[in-house]
Design a protein around this motif. Structure first.
Motif, PDB file in Angstrom:
ATOM      1  N   LYS A   1       9.033 -40.739   4.848  1.00 25.70           N
ATOM      2  CA  LYS A   1      10.476 -40.801   5.057  1.00 25.70           C
ATOM      3  C   LYS A   1      11.239 -40.024   3.999  1.00 25.70           C
ATOM      4  O   LYS A   1      12.164 -39.261   4.300  1.00 25.70           O
ATOM      5  CB  LYS A   1      10.935 -42.258   5.068  1.00 25.70           C
TER       6      LYS A   1
ATOM      7  N   LEU B   1      25.557 -41.145   5.298  1.00 26.30           N
ATOM      8  CA  LEU B   1      24.581 -42.221   5.481  1.00 26.30           C
ATOM      9  C   LEU B   1      24.395 -42.513   6.965  1.00 26.30           C
ATOM     10  O   LEU B   1      23.265 -42.745   7.429  1.00 26.30           O
ATOM     11  CB  LEU B   1      25.043 -43.476   4.737  1.00 26.30           C
ATOM     12  N   SER B   2      25.494 -42.482   7.703  1.00 28.85           N
ATOM     13  CA  SER B   2      25.407 -42.725   9.150  1.00 28.85           C
ATOM     14  C   SER B   2      24.561 -41.656   9.845  1.00 28.85           C
ATOM     15  O   SER B   2      23.773 -41.957  10.749  1.00 28.85           O
ATOM     16  CB  SER B   2      26.813 -42.759   9.768  1.00 28.85           C
TER      17      SER B   2
ATOM     18  N   LYS C   1      20.907 -42.436   9.024  1.00 29.72           N
ATOM     19  CA  LYS C   1      20.459 -43.617   9.765  1.00 29.72           C
ATOM     20  C   LYS C   1      20.212 -43.287  11.232  1.00 29.72           C
ATOM     21  O   LYS C   1      19.219 -43.702  11.823  1.00 29.72           O
ATOM     22  CB  LYS C   1      21.499 -44.730   9.647  1.00 29.72           C
ATOM     23  N   GLU C   2      21.121 -42.519  11.808  1.00 30.33           N
ATOM     24  CA  GLU C   2      20.979 -42.147  13.219  1.00 30.33           C
ATOM     25  C   GLU C   2      19.780 -41.229  13.430  1.00 30.33           C
ATOM     26  O   GLU C   2      19.036 -41.382  14.404  1.00 30.33           O
ATOM     27  CB  GLU C   2      22.260 -41.470  13.699  1.00 30.33           C
TER      28      GLU C   2
ATOM     29  N   ASP D   1      16.765 -43.370  12.949  1.00 30.93           N
ATOM     30  CA  ASP D   1      16.841 -44.617  13.718  1.00 30.93           C
ATOM     31  C   ASP D   1      16.426 -45.818  12.858  1.00 30.93           C
ATOM     32  O   ASP D   1      15.530 -46.598  13.213  1.00 30.93           O
ATOM     33  CB  ASP D   1      15.952 -44.523  14.965  1.00 30.93           C
ATOM     34  N   VAL D   2      17.103 -45.953  11.715  1.00 27.75           N
ATOM     35  CA  VAL D   2      16.806 -47.046  10.781  1.00 27.75           C
ATOM     36  C   VAL D   2      18.115 -47.699  10.362  1.00 27.75           C
ATOM     37  O   VAL D   2      19.211 -47.170  10.590  1.00 27.75           O
ATOM     38  CB  VAL D   2      16.063 -46.536   9.531  1.00 27.75           C
ATOM     39  N   SER D   3      17.992 -48.859   9.700  1.00 23.89           N
ATOM     40  CA  SER D   3      19.154 -49.580   9.196  1.00 23.89           C
ATOM     41  C   SER D   3      19.448 -49.182   7.759  1.00 23.89           C
ATOM     42  O   SER D   3      18.613 -48.567   7.084  1.00 23.89           O
ATOM     43  CB  SER D   3      18.911 -51.086   9.273  1.00 23.89           C
ATOM     44  N   SER D   4      20.615 -49.556   7.265  1.00 28.24           N
ATOM     45  CA  SER D   4      20.979 -49.257   5.876  1.00 28.24           C
ATOM     46  C   SER D   4      19.998 -49.861   4.875  1.00 28.24           C
ATOM     47  O   SER D   4      19.587 -49.180   3.922  1.00 28.24           O
ATOM     48  CB  SER D   4      22.404 -49.754   5.588  1.00 28.24           C
TER      49      SER D   4
ATOM     50  N   GLU E   1      16.940 -50.325   5.131  1.00 25.40           N
ATOM     51  CA  GLU E   1      15.684 -49.581   5.163  1.00 25.40           C
ATOM     52  C   GLU E   1      15.787 -48.245   4.438  1.00 25.40           C
ATOM     53  O   GLU E   1      14.849 -47.826   3.749  1.00 25.40           O
ATOM     54  CB  GLU E   1      15.257 -49.330   6.618  1.00 25.40           C
ATOM     55  N   ILE E   2      16.909 -47.578   4.589  1.00 24.45           N
ATOM     56  CA  ILE E   2      17.002 -46.208   4.091  1.00 24.45           C
ATOM     57  C   ILE E   2      17.708 -46.100   2.750  1.00 24.45           C
ATOM     58  O   ILE E   2      17.419 -45.190   1.953  1.00 24.45           O
ATOM     59  CB  ILE E   2      17.728 -45.313   5.141  1.00 24.45           C
TER      60      ILE E   2
END
Length: 261
Positions: free
Chosen positions: A15, A30-31, A34-35, A38-41, A43-44
């Motif tokens: 990643k 950040l958005s 994430k998009e 395909d992960v959440s905040s 996670e990333i």
């Protein structure tokens, strides 16, 4: 200790490496990140923070972007990933065959074959790959080849190329040349007298390949010295064709030109 930390950033997480590749193309929010993954905040975000701490990326105006240090790292890291991918993709092929007669400078650039595919025949039909070979040749406007093995159908095939005025340059080993000269003398003379043909002879080598403007096909010998007639590594992209041309030029410089017999 710091360098080990940066190395772990790039090697222990797909990643984080992929984030660098993404930010190499353009800054992202950040958005966006994430998009893309395909992960959440949760996670990333820790990965982004860690990469910031190592000065690989930075944040400005809500956008993450790669730093000059990060850019230098990824540009040096990509060739390593490419050559690793090239080897792993056909690991058995590289492991079981002799590479002794391929110069180290060419091995160093093996990543140029990363998109090449292995064409393998079953033991019941070991010449199926040669059908692919002839089909590819028919789409080519010139041919360069190195042969350390003799296939009975090839003299007629090469003469046919000469009859069609296809520019053809061949390098044969001393043993193969002697066999062609002794058993197919008339065909050899026709080839040598054709207008767009070249013939060279080289000392014994354990490699066989062809390169054209359309494709590159590589055959190798097993580690025990026997020729493998069942497996060809075939590439159609620009980098594979360039690699093949460079390898041909290497052997041409080691060869002597034959103009008559």
């Amino acid at each position: 200790m710091k360098s080990k930390g940066i190395l772990s950033i790039l090697t222990f997480s797909e990643k984080r490496k992929d984030i660098l590749f993404l930010l190499e193309e353009k800054p992202c929010t950040l958005s966006d990140i994430k998009e893309y993954f395909d992960v959440s905040s949760p996670e990333i975000f820790p990965r982004l923070k860690e990469m910031e701490n190592y000065n690989l990326i930075k944040k400005a105006d809500k956008h993450y972007q790669i730093t000059p240090i990060g850019l230098a790292m990824i540009r040096h890291f990509r060739p390593f990933l490419d050559i690793l991918s090239t080897i792993e993709k056909n690991e058995t092929f590289w492991k079981e065959h002799m590479l002794d007669d391929i110069p180290q400078s060419m091995i160093d650039n093996l990543m140029e074959l990363k998109n090449s595919e292995l064409v393998s025949d079953s033991i019941e039909n070991i010449y199926e790959s040669h059908k692919t070979f002839t089909e590819n040749i028919s789409k080519s406007s010139f041919l360069k080849g190195v042969s350390s093995i003799f296939i009975p159908t090839y003299p007629d095939f090469v003469v046919g190329m000469a009859e069609r005025n296809v520019p053809t340059s061949l390098i044969l080993t001393e043993k193969v040349f002697s066999k062609v000269r002794d058993e197919h003398r008339e065909k050899l003379e026709y080839y040598l007298n054709a207008s767009q043909t070249e013939l060279f002879v080289v000392d014994d080598i354990k490699v066989a390949f062809v390169v054209t403007d359309y494709f590159f096909s590589l055959s190798l010998f097993f580690s025990n010295g026997s020729y493998d007639p069942r497996s060809d590594l075939v590439g159609y992209d620009t980098s594979a064709i360039k690699w093949g041309n460079d390898l041909f030029e290497h052997y041409r410089k080691l060869s002597r030109r034959v103009t008559s017999i």
